[in-house]
Scaffold this motif. Structure first.
Motif, mmCIF file in Angstrom:
data_model
loop_
_atom_site.group_PDB
_atom_site.id
_atom_site.type_symbol
_atom_site.label_atom_id
_atom_site.label_comp_id
_atom_site.label_asym_id
_atom_site.label_seq_id
_atom_site.Cartn_x
_atom_site.Cartn_y
_atom_site.Cartn_z
ATOM 1 N N GLN A 66 97.241 -33.989 -9.030
ATOM 2 C CA GLN A 66 96.872 -34.692 -7.673
ATOM 3 C C GLN A 66 97.911 -36.002 -7.317
ATOM 4 O O GLN A 66 98.362 -36.040 -6.233
ATOM 5 N N ASP A 67 98.042 -36.608 -8.439
ATOM 6 C CA ASP A 67 98.606 -37.776 -8.399
ATOM 7 C C ASP A 67 100.085 -37.545 -8.177
ATOM 8 O O ASP A 67 100.903 -38.250 -7.469
ATOM 9 N N VAL A 68 100.614 -36.545 -8.945
ATOM 10 C CA VAL A 68 102.171 -36.174 -8.589
ATOM 11 C C VAL A 68 102.436 -35.850 -7.377
ATOM 12 O O VAL A 68 103.399 -36.292 -6.694
ATOM 13 N N ILE A 69 101.472 -34.923 -6.770
ATOM 14 C CA ILE A 69 101.694 -34.403 -5.525
ATOM 15 C C ILE A 69 101.574 -35.629 -4.468
ATOM 16 O O ILE A 69 102.375 -35.962 -3.490
ATOM 17 N N GLU A 70 100.625 -36.830 -4.464
ATOM 18 C CA GLU A 70 100.393 -37.742 -3.649
ATOM 19 C C GLU A 70 101.681 -38.554 -3.730
ATOM 20 O O GLU A 70 102.024 -39.177 -2.737
ATOM 21 N N HIS A 71 102.154 -38.996 -5.152
ATOM 22 C CA HIS A 71 103.133 -39.987 -5.011
ATOM 23 C C HIS A 71 104.654 -39.402 -5.060
ATOM 24 O O HIS A 71 105.487 -40.133 -4.841
ATOM 25 N N HIS A 72 104.819 -38.289 -5.451
ATOM 26 C CA HIS A 72 105.969 -37.779 -5.761
ATOM 27 C C HIS A 72 106.378 -36.587 -4.748
ATOM 28 O O HIS A 72 107.414 -36.192 -4.127
ATOM 29 N N GLY A 73 105.390 -35.540 -4.380
ATOM 30 C CA GLY A 73 105.403 -34.409 -3.680
ATOM 31 C C GLY A 73 105.119 -33.320 -4.343
ATOM 32 O O GLY A 73 104.819 -33.367 -5.682
ATOM 33 N N PRO A 74 105.195 -32.061 -3.753
ATOM 34 C CA PRO A 74 104.902 -30.782 -4.536
ATOM 35 C C PRO A 74 105.781 -30.561 -5.574
ATOM 36 O O PRO A 74 106.837 -31.161 -5.723
ATOM 37 N N PHE A 75 105.388 -29.791 -6.723
ATOM 38 C CA PHE A 75 106.010 -29.493 -7.787
ATOM 39 C C PHE A 75 106.079 -28.105 -7.973
ATOM 40 O O PHE A 75 105.337 -27.190 -7.653
ATOM 41 N N ASP A 76 107.280 -28.002 -8.966
ATOM 42 C CA ASP A 76 107.617 -26.419 -9.129
ATOM 43 C C ASP A 76 107.347 -26.095 -10.392
ATOM 44 O O ASP A 76 107.525 -24.801 -10.839
ATOM 45 N N ALA A 77 107.373 -26.644 -11.505
ATOM 46 C CA ALA A 77 107.278 -26.410 -12.904
ATOM 47 C C ALA A 77 106.522 -27.354 -13.694
ATOM 48 O O ALA A 77 106.539 -28.703 -13.278
ATOM 49 N N LEU A 117 97.405 -24.224 -11.458
ATOM 50 C CA LEU A 117 97.706 -23.035 -10.588
ATOM 51 C C LEU A 117 97.053 -23.347 -9.073
ATOM 52 O O LEU A 117 97.504 -23.012 -8.083
ATOM 53 N N LYS A 118 96.135 -24.303 -9.189
ATOM 54 C CA LYS A 118 95.719 -24.775 -7.908
ATOM 55 C C LYS A 118 96.788 -25.549 -7.172
ATOM 56 O O LYS A 118 96.379 -25.741 -5.858
ATOM 57 N N TYR A 119 97.712 -26.166 -7.613
ATOM 58 C CA TYR A 119 98.387 -27.093 -7.039
ATOM 59 C C TYR A 119 100.096 -26.681 -6.912
ATOM 60 O O TYR A 119 100.575 -27.280 -6.197
ATOM 61 N N ILE A 120 100.472 -25.989 -7.908
ATOM 62 C CA ILE A 120 101.616 -25.682 -8.204
ATOM 63 C C ILE A 120 102.389 -24.765 -6.871
ATOM 64 O O ILE A 120 101.623 -24.127 -6.274
ATOM 65 N N ARG A 121 103.689 -25.149 -6.610
ATOM 66 C CA ARG A 121 104.242 -24.424 -5.493
ATOM 67 C C ARG A 121 104.321 -22.883 -5.845
ATOM 68 O O ARG A 121 104.350 -22.447 -6.825
ATOM 69 N N GLU A 122 104.389 -22.052 -4.768
ATOM 70 C CA GLU A 122 104.650 -20.762 -4.606
ATOM 71 C C GLU A 122 106.068 -20.538 -5.502
ATOM 72 O O GLU A 122 106.965 -21.308 -5.533
ATOM 73 N N GLY A 123 106.014 -19.438 -6.725
ATOM 74 C CA GLY A 123 107.200 -19.200 -7.364
ATOM 75 C C GLY A 123 107.533 -20.255 -8.408
ATOM 76 O O GLY A 123 108.270 -20.145 -8.857
ATOM 77 N N GLY A 124 106.514 -21.086 -8.424
ATOM 78 C CA GLY A 124 106.691 -22.057 -9.735
ATOM 79 C C GLY A 124 106.373 -21.221 -11.283
ATOM 80 O O GLY A 124 106.154 -20.265 -11.278
ATOM 81 N N SER A 125 106.438 -22.365 -12.108
ATOM 82 C CA SER A 125 106.331 -21.758 -13.459
ATOM 83 C C SER A 125 105.657 -22.940 -14.365
ATOM 84 O O SER A 125 105.796 -24.091 -14.173
ATOM 85 N N PHE A 126 104.997 -22.091 -15.114
ATOM 86 C CA PHE A 126 104.339 -22.994 -16.430
ATOM 87 C C PHE A 126 105.041 -22.243 -17.597
ATOM 88 O O PHE A 126 105.233 -21.279 -17.810
ATOM 89 N N THR A 127 105.474 -23.360 -18.618
ATOM 90 C CA THR A 127 105.863 -22.977 -19.911
ATOM 91 C C THR A 127 105.205 -23.907 -20.827
ATOM 92 O O THR A 127 104.933 -25.056 -21.044
ATOM 93 N N LEU A 128 104.518 -23.132 -21.736
ATOM 94 C CA LEU A 128 103.690 -23.655 -22.753
ATOM 95 C C LEU A 128 104.401 -23.782 -24.214
ATOM 96 O O LEU A 128 105.448 -23.219 -24.430
ATOM 97 N N ILE A 129 103.910 -24.290 -25.165
ATOM 98 C CA ILE A 129 104.346 -24.312 -26.483
ATOM 99 C C ILE A 129 103.761 -23.755 -27.528
ATOM 100 O O ILE A 129 102.355 -24.134 -27.527
ATOM 101 N N SER A 130 104.220 -22.932 -28.124
ATOM 102 C CA SER A 130 103.264 -22.415 -29.522
ATOM 103 C C SER A 130 104.058 -23.003 -30.798
ATOM 104 O O SER A 130 104.374 -24.133 -30.702
ATOM 105 N N GLY A 131 104.408 -22.311 -31.628
ATOM 106 C CA GLY A 131 105.002 -22.676 -33.037
ATOM 107 C C GLY A 131 105.153 -21.540 -33.766
ATOM 108 O O GLY A 131 104.425 -20.479 -33.976
#
Lengths: 219, 219
Positions: A66-77, A117-131
């Motif tokens: 929410q803070d990112v959207i409010e202060h910077h705008g929508p995010f893609d990744a 998922l509730k906030y990310i832009r259409e066509g956005g992406s998540f990248t997680l870390i495993s190991g």
């Protein structure tokens, strides 16, 4: 010479969670053309581009987005480069050590996706870390290995049901050069890889069309 | 005619946790030559061969093993055929549903191994249960898939550090015939397998020398 083919859209806004850690720093080595918003447990002390987040706390994760959207705008990744693991022999690992590792590396990263998922832009992406320990096990690494296996599986399976063209992948690196001093005594016979190779893996997840994949970065 | 080669030791004492469930029942279809002690959440109402256990409670798990030893004698094998999973779309699955699934299917089964290790005989074996959804994902199956992936990884990695010649494996079955009525609407395009094939897989884990393996039973 160039082929004149540009395999990406325009500049993206990318949130890097765990930006202060070795993997977070590595993840940022190849994101230069994008706008990066950092997040970490301690935050950046008032830096508007470095927010505070605790991934084990769903409300904290939600507030970050929410803070990112409010202060910077929508995010893609969203790049998650976090996940605390406890290291011990299986027979001596305590309930608390298991719980801490699962709450952070597994559930914490899933929290990032669930809330994001509730906030990310259409066509956005998540990248997680495993190991790498789930495919190259080592002594004292059972909690890291088990949760890495869970994250790799999660990413491969959940990709099928993400809405709005949203993608998800995992980067599964071996130890990286910048962290080698901390890990070398624990990891005889492992070869560290250059941080920038891990950066390339994250960048490819952000800018390509792949989804449901685990990108191994190993030597 | 017979080759006259007997690929097993003498009769073993085998504890089957989750003995009342479909998988537990399937696991017992081929254990006939062994002495079976059953355990389940409700127990057998005074039957000395059917004890009560809650795998999410470490003390309950520990008590089970102590009771078996006290009333029946040392045991050679533990089969875990339990692990409650919640089913929902990823976007609608709640914190509680995730927590319940992880506490049972993942941590609960690890509790069985952690506590069982203190009591099981030299050369004994643990066999855990995962499930095909981590390699054949389906809608609403993300928590089952993720924890199955964790169990498969756990078994492969922890096998290296079990002491006293103790082995560990996982059986990863698709849906079994006796449970097909419950699951068929959820699983179009999946082919159930005979319960006795799952029984064979558990039997092989108990009587062979394999360790760190995931035995898929799929059609």
């Amino acid at each position: 010479m160039s082929l004149g083919i540009k395999n990406r859209q325009d500049q993206k806004r990318v949130i890097v969670i765990g930006a202060k850690g070795h993997i977070g720093q590595a993840a940022m080595t190849d994101l230069g053309e994008h706008e990066v918003i950092m997040a970490s447990r301690r935050g950046g002390g008032g830096d508007a581009r470095h927010l505070r987040v605790d991934i084990t706390d769903v409300d904290s994760v939600s507030t970050l987005f929410q803070d990112v959207i409010e202060h910077h705008g929508p995010f893609d990744a969203v790049i998650s480069a976090v996940g605390h693991c406890e290291y011990a022999d299986f027979e001596s690992m305590t309930n608390d050590q298991w719980a801490t590792t699962i709450a952070s590396k597994l559930v914490g990263q899933m929290n990032v996706v669930r809330e994001g998922l509730k906030y990310i832009r259409e066509g956005g992406s998540f990248t997680l870390i495993s190991g790498i320990l789930n495919v190259k096990p080592m002594p004292k690494g059972i909690a890291d290995a088990t949760t890495s296996g869970a994250i790799d599986t999660f990413v491969k399976c959940v990709a099928h049901e993400l809405p709005r063209g949203i993608r998800i992948n995992a980067v599964n690196p071996t130890v990286i050069e910048s962290a080698w001093e901390d890990y070398r005594d624990m990891m005889p016979g492992y070869q560290p890889v250059a941080d920038k190779l891990v950066g390339k893996a994250f960048r490819r997840c952000v800018d390509s069309f792949i989804t449901g994949q685990v990108i191994f970065v190993d030597a």
